[in-house]
Design a protein around this motif. Structure first.
Motif, PDB file in Angstrom:
ATOM      1  N   LEU A  66       0.857  -1.184   0.000  1.00 26.09           N
ATOM      2  CA  LEU A  66       0.000   0.000   0.000  1.00 26.09           C
ATOM      3  C   LEU A  66       0.888   1.228   0.000  1.00 26.09           C
ATOM      4  O   LEU A  66       1.799   1.344   0.824  1.00 26.09           O
ATOM      5  CB  LEU A  66      -0.895   0.019   1.240  1.00 26.09           C
ATOM      6  CG  LEU A  66      -1.860  -1.144   1.409  1.00 26.09           C
ATOM      7  CD1 LEU A  66      -2.580  -1.031   2.748  1.00 26.09           C
ATOM      8  CD2 LEU A  66      -2.846  -1.201   0.271  1.00 26.09           C
ATOM      9  N   MET A  67       0.617   2.121  -0.922  1.00 25.73           N
ATOM     10  CA  MET A  67       1.366   3.364  -1.001  1.00 25.73           C
ATOM     11  C   MET A  67       0.414   4.492  -0.628  1.00 25.73           C
ATOM     12  O   MET A  67      -0.620   4.682  -1.276  1.00 25.73           O
ATOM     13  CB  MET A  67       1.918   3.567  -2.410  1.00 25.73           C
ATOM     14  CG  MET A  67       2.798   4.773  -2.553  1.00 25.73           C
ATOM     15  SD  MET A  67       3.493   4.846  -4.227  1.00 25.73           S
ATOM     16  CE  MET A  67       4.808   6.019  -3.959  1.00 25.73           C
ATOM     17  N   LEU A  68       0.738   5.214   0.428  1.00 21.18           N
ATOM     18  CA  LEU A  68      -0.047   6.360   0.874  1.00 21.18           C
ATOM     19  C   LEU A  68       0.567   7.595   0.235  1.00 21.18           C
ATOM     20  O   LEU A  68       1.777   7.802   0.321  1.00 21.18           O
ATOM     21  CB  LEU A  68      -0.027   6.456   2.394  1.00 21.18           C
ATOM     22  CG  LEU A  68      -0.708   5.291   3.113  1.00 21.18           C
ATOM     23  CD1 LEU A  68       0.213   4.099   3.230  1.00 21.18           C
ATOM     24  CD2 LEU A  68      -1.164   5.712   4.475  1.00 21.18           C
ATOM     25  N   VAL A 120       5.569   6.302  -9.493  1.00 17.21           N
ATOM     26  CA  VAL A 120       4.534   7.082  -8.811  1.00 17.21           C
ATOM     27  C   VAL A 120       5.137   8.364  -8.242  1.00 17.21           C
ATOM     28  O   VAL A 120       4.554   9.442  -8.368  1.00 17.21           O
ATOM     29  CB  VAL A 120       3.839   6.254  -7.711  1.00 17.21           C
ATOM     30  CG1 VAL A 120       2.881   7.121  -6.897  1.00 17.21           C
ATOM     31  CG2 VAL A 120       3.105   5.058  -8.314  1.00 17.21           C
ATOM     32  N   ARG A 121       6.291   8.258  -7.648  1.00 18.98           N
ATOM     33  CA  ARG A 121       6.919   9.434  -7.028  1.00 18.98           C
ATOM     34  C   ARG A 121       7.304  10.493  -8.053  1.00 18.98           C
ATOM     35  O   ARG A 121       7.445  11.668  -7.704  1.00 18.98           O
ATOM     36  CB  ARG A 121       8.126   9.006  -6.215  1.00 18.98           C
ATOM     37  CG  ARG A 121       7.750   8.259  -4.951  1.00 18.98           C
ATOM     38  CD  ARG A 121       8.967   7.866  -4.133  1.00 18.98           C
ATOM     39  NE  ARG A 121       8.564   7.096  -2.981  1.00 18.98           N
ATOM     40  CZ  ARG A 121       9.099   5.922  -2.646  1.00 18.98           C
ATOM     41  NH1 ARG A 121      10.075   5.400  -3.372  1.00 18.98           N
ATOM     42  NH2 ARG A 121       8.677   5.281  -1.579  1.00 18.98           N
ATOM     43  N   THR A 127       3.701  14.840  -3.646  1.00 22.06           N
ATOM     44  CA  THR A 127       4.694  15.519  -2.809  1.00 22.06           C
ATOM     45  C   THR A 127       5.305  14.608  -1.750  1.00 22.06           C
ATOM     46  O   THR A 127       6.474  14.751  -1.425  1.00 22.06           O
ATOM     47  CB  THR A 127       4.071  16.750  -2.114  1.00 22.06           C
ATOM     48  OG1 THR A 127       2.944  16.321  -1.354  1.00 22.06           O
ATOM     49  CG2 THR A 127       3.653  17.790  -3.133  1.00 22.06           C
ATOM     50  N   THR A 128       4.502  13.717  -1.199  1.00 20.66           N
ATOM     51  CA  THR A 128       5.004  12.811  -0.170  1.00 20.66           C
ATOM     52  C   THR A 128       4.363  11.443  -0.353  1.00 20.66           C
ATOM     53  O   THR A 128       3.285  11.319  -0.944  1.00 20.66           O
ATOM     54  CB  THR A 128       4.670  13.316   1.255  1.00 20.66           C
ATOM     55  OG1 THR A 128       3.255  13.476   1.358  1.00 20.66           O
ATOM     56  CG2 THR A 128       5.357  14.622   1.566  1.00 20.66           C
ATOM     57  N   SER A 129       5.043  10.451   0.181  1.00 26.02           N
ATOM     58  CA  SER A 129       4.460   9.111   0.151  1.00 26.02           C
ATOM     59  C   SER A 129       5.052   8.273   1.275  1.00 26.02           C
ATOM     60  O   SER A 129       6.120   8.579   1.802  1.00 26.02           O
ATOM     61  CB  SER A 129       4.714   8.432  -1.200  1.00 26.02           C
ATOM     62  OG  SER A 129       6.087   8.139  -1.362  1.00 26.02           O
TER      63      SER A 129
END
Length: 141
Positions: A66-68, A120-121, A127-129
């Motif tokens: 899971l990527m937040l 994704v980044r 901006t953040t993950s």
């Protein structure tokens, strides 16, 4: 839905192919009661159907996570469209709180997973993950 219905659904989630007789014995009900409750749950729309989980479905993504994601400004819709185009993305969820999106990822290897995170980044507006690997699935829908 009462407690008996909840127990019946739990038994069906465990083994949707269980016979009416087996379900009746497990729940200490008559076979006729089990059949009528299942029919009622289907008619009301509580049970929408039954499914088969194949071995290949479980083995499809040995590496899952899971990527937040935190997003700058109002670019959420654009970013969601870009994420939908990535083959590693299994699901995209909007959420509240600190994170704007939660993305479910699945790949064959850790290296592929790392590459998916990098893609994704690099999306403009991300901006953040924070990422969490899924180690074991104890219950799946």
């Amino acid at each position: 839905m009462d407690k008996v219905d909840e127990r019946l659904i739990s038994a069906l989630r465990h083994d949707a192919r269980a016979s009416l007789s087996d379900l009746a014995a497990q729940l200490n009900l008559s076979r006729t009661t089990v059949r009528s409750r299942i029919e009622r749950l289907q008619t009301r729309g509580d049970i929408l159907g039954f499914t088969v989980v194949l071995k290949e479905d479980v083995l499809r993504d040995p590496v899952r996570g899971l990527m937040l994601i935190g997003i700058e400004g109002r670019g959420t819709n654009r970013i969601v469209r870009q994420l939908q185009g990535l083959s590693e993305v299994r699901a995209i969820h909007t959420t509240n709180g600190r994170w704007d999106l939660i993305v479910e990822l699945g790949t064959e290897t850790l290296e592929d997973f790392d590459a998916a995170l990098a893609k994704v980044r690099l999306i403009e507006g991300v901006t953040t993950s924070e990422t969490n690997l899924l180690l074991a699935t104890k219950k799946d829908s």
